[in-house]
Design an enzyme around this catalytic site. Structure first.
Site, PDB file in Angstrom:
ATOM      1  N   ASN A   1       0.806  -1.221   0.000  1.00 19.62           N
ATOM      2  CA  ASN A   1       0.000   0.000   0.000  1.00 19.62           C
ATOM      3  C   ASN A   1       0.842   1.275   0.000  1.00 19.62           C
ATOM      4  O   ASN A   1       0.407   2.301  -0.505  1.00 19.62           O
ATOM      5  CB  ASN A   1      -0.916  -0.028   1.234  1.00 19.62           C
ATOM      6  CG  ASN A   1      -1.497   1.329   1.542  1.00 19.62           C
ATOM      7  OD1 ASN A   1      -2.378   1.827   0.830  1.00 19.62           O
ATOM      8  ND2 ASN A   1      -0.986   1.978   2.583  1.00 19.62           N
TER       9      ASN A   1
ATOM     10  N   SER B   1      -4.179   2.320  -8.762  1.00 25.35           N
ATOM     11  CA  SER B   1      -4.964   3.553  -8.819  1.00 25.35           C
ATOM     12  C   SER B   1      -5.661   3.617 -10.171  1.00 25.35           C
ATOM     13  O   SER B   1      -5.165   3.055 -11.161  1.00 25.35           O
ATOM     14  CB  SER B   1      -4.039   4.763  -8.679  1.00 25.35           C
ATOM     15  OG  SER B   1      -4.718   5.946  -9.053  1.00 25.35           O
TER      16      SER B   1
ATOM     17  N   TYR C   1       3.242   9.180 -11.344  1.00 22.12           N
ATOM     18  CA  TYR C   1       2.299   8.377 -10.560  1.00 22.12           C
ATOM     19  C   TYR C   1       1.545   7.400 -11.470  1.00 22.12           C
ATOM     20  O   TYR C   1       1.410   6.212 -11.141  1.00 22.12           O
ATOM     21  CB  TYR C   1       1.323   9.310  -9.840  1.00 22.12           C
ATOM     22  CG  TYR C   1       0.399   8.632  -8.864  1.00 22.12           C
ATOM     23  CD1 TYR C   1       0.878   8.094  -7.677  1.00 22.12           C
ATOM     24  CD2 TYR C   1      -0.972   8.559  -9.118  1.00 22.12           C
ATOM     25  CE1 TYR C   1       0.016   7.486  -6.773  1.00 22.12           C
ATOM     26  CE2 TYR C   1      -1.832   7.954  -8.214  1.00 22.12           C
ATOM     27  CZ  TYR C   1      -1.335   7.415  -7.051  1.00 22.12           C
ATOM     28  OH  TYR C   1      -2.187   6.814  -6.158  1.00 22.12           O
TER      29      TYR C   1
ATOM     30  N   ALA D   1       2.470   6.241 -14.412  1.00 23.27           N
ATOM     31  CA  ALA D   1       3.397   5.219 -14.923  1.00 23.27           C
ATOM     32  C   ALA D   1       3.692   4.183 -13.850  1.00 23.27           C
ATOM     33  O   ALA D   1       3.720   2.969 -14.124  1.00 23.27           O
ATOM     34  CB  ALA D   1       4.694   5.881 -15.385  1.00 23.27           C
TER      35      ALA D   1
ATOM     36  N   LYS E   1       1.789   3.306 -11.311  1.00 22.32           N
ATOM     37  CA  LYS E   1       0.617   2.468 -11.044  1.00 22.32           C
ATOM     38  C   LYS E   1       0.323   1.521 -12.217  1.00 22.32           C
ATOM     39  O   LYS E   1      -0.159   0.399 -12.002  1.00 22.32           O
ATOM     40  CB  LYS E   1      -0.598   3.338 -10.713  1.00 22.32           C
ATOM     41  CG  LYS E   1      -0.459   4.100  -9.395  1.00 22.32           C
ATOM     42  CD  LYS E   1      -0.223   3.173  -8.205  1.00 22.32           C
ATOM     43  CE  LYS E   1      -0.206   3.913  -6.878  1.00 22.32           C
ATOM     44  NZ  LYS E   1       0.053   2.998  -5.735  1.00 22.32           N
TER      45      LYS E   1
END
Lengths: 77, 249
Positions: B85, B146, B158, B160, B162
């Site tokens: 996480n 996400s 972010y 890329a 995810k």
């Protein structure tokens, strides 16, 4: 047991049945890489209804070794 | 998987979505360990939930992850569940026009986001899975992705990272399924967390909410419910469970 092992090896490693002999080792078979070894383990476990230990898995580096492990589990034939 | 007495690792479990996951796993009777960079937060978490074990760890540093998982394994043996996480949100366009001219995306931030959001998932899973396989534990890995994985304006790094997490999820599900290990992802939409609120301004969030069919942000406990559902359903693997109020339809 021997017939089932042969079938598994043929199916997973895509090798002719005639090539399967006890002395056939992992290093001799191009398709018998670490990924296929995991597939072999999964097929053996499913076919014989057993769960192999890590020691057994790493010791199975030839057809003869696979049969030895299975005989150790009381599987004959 | 029945969660009672199962050993669960939640990375980044001190706050936000991770905190909700920790609390839901606890309510199911699981033994929860948190890997988190925030030492003070780990202390506070332990005060609120004394059964939670905390390990301080920078998850973007492979050596720290290896050492931390080794300590975990020495104390508890193989984990049953890993929830990847931990991560950071960073928003910036590739280039933007300002009165000073064209401003490029910060390359250092690109690397930082990839390290924190993608490499951390690889490092932690690598170390945890090894022990699962060695002990023939039929565990579960849940990666927190996400909806930005599909590509989101202003979030090159972010998005890329995810998208990479989704690719790892599919790859590992295929590789590890034969060992009885499941790997899946949960992709939250915009949620009521401090990181979302600090990454996006209030007007931007209002605009986003207008695009969500349910007209609101997700609650952390709703994301946690999805994570637990993935863990409990023994036939779910390789997929991304999107929990976004219908944002991506």
């Amino acid at each position: 047991m021997q017939e089932k092992v042969q079938t598994i090896l043929v199916d997973v490693l895509h090798i002719p049945a005639l090539q399967v002999r006890d002395s056939l080792a992992m290093k001799e078979v191009e398709t018998w890489d670490s990924m296929r070894h995991m597939e072999l383990v999964a097929s053996i476990e499913q076919t014989f209804g057993i769960e192999l230990t890590m020691d057994e898995i790493v010791s199975m580096i030839s057809v003869g070794d696979i049969k030895r492990v299975l005989r150790g589990r009381g599987l004959e034939g | 998987m029945e969660l009672r007495n199962k050993k669960v690792i939640v990375t980044g479990g001190v706050s936000g979505l991770g905190r909700s996951m920790v609390e839901l796993f606890l309510s199911k009777g699981a033994a929860v360990t948190v890997f988190d960079l925030n030492a003070q937060g780990l202390d506070q978490l332990a005060q609120t939930h004394p059964t939670v074990v905390g390990f301080q760890c920078d998850l973007s540093d492979y050596d720290q992850v290896a050492a931390t998982t080794a300590r975990f394994h020495e104390r508890f043996g193989a984990a049953d569940v890993l929830v990847n996480n931990a991560g950071i949100i960073y928003s910036a366009p590739l280039v933007c026009l300002s009165p000073a001219g064209i401003v490029r995306h910060d390359v250092a931030m690109w690397r930082k986001v990839l390290d924190a959001d993608l490499s951390s998932v690889f490092y932690t899973t690598l170390c945890v899975i090894e022990k699962m396989i060695a002990t023939r534990t039929r565990g579960v890995v849940v990666n927190i992705s996400s909806v930005s994985a599909a590509g989101n304006v202003g979030q090159s790094a972010y998005s890329a990272a995810k998208a990479g997490v989704n690719a790892l999820t599919a790859t590992w599900a295929k590789e590890l399924g034969m060992m009885g290990i499941r790997v899946a992802a949960v992709a939250p939409g915009y949620s009521e967390t401090g990181s979302t609120k600090s990454a996006l301004s209030e007007p931007v969030l209002k605009e986003i909410v207008k695009r969500v069919p349910l007209r609101r942000l997700g609650k952390p406990e709703e994301i946690a419910q999805a994570v637990v559902a993935v863990v409990e359903n023994d036939f779910f693997t390789g997929k991304v469970f999107e929990v976004d109020g219908g944002l991506v339809v």
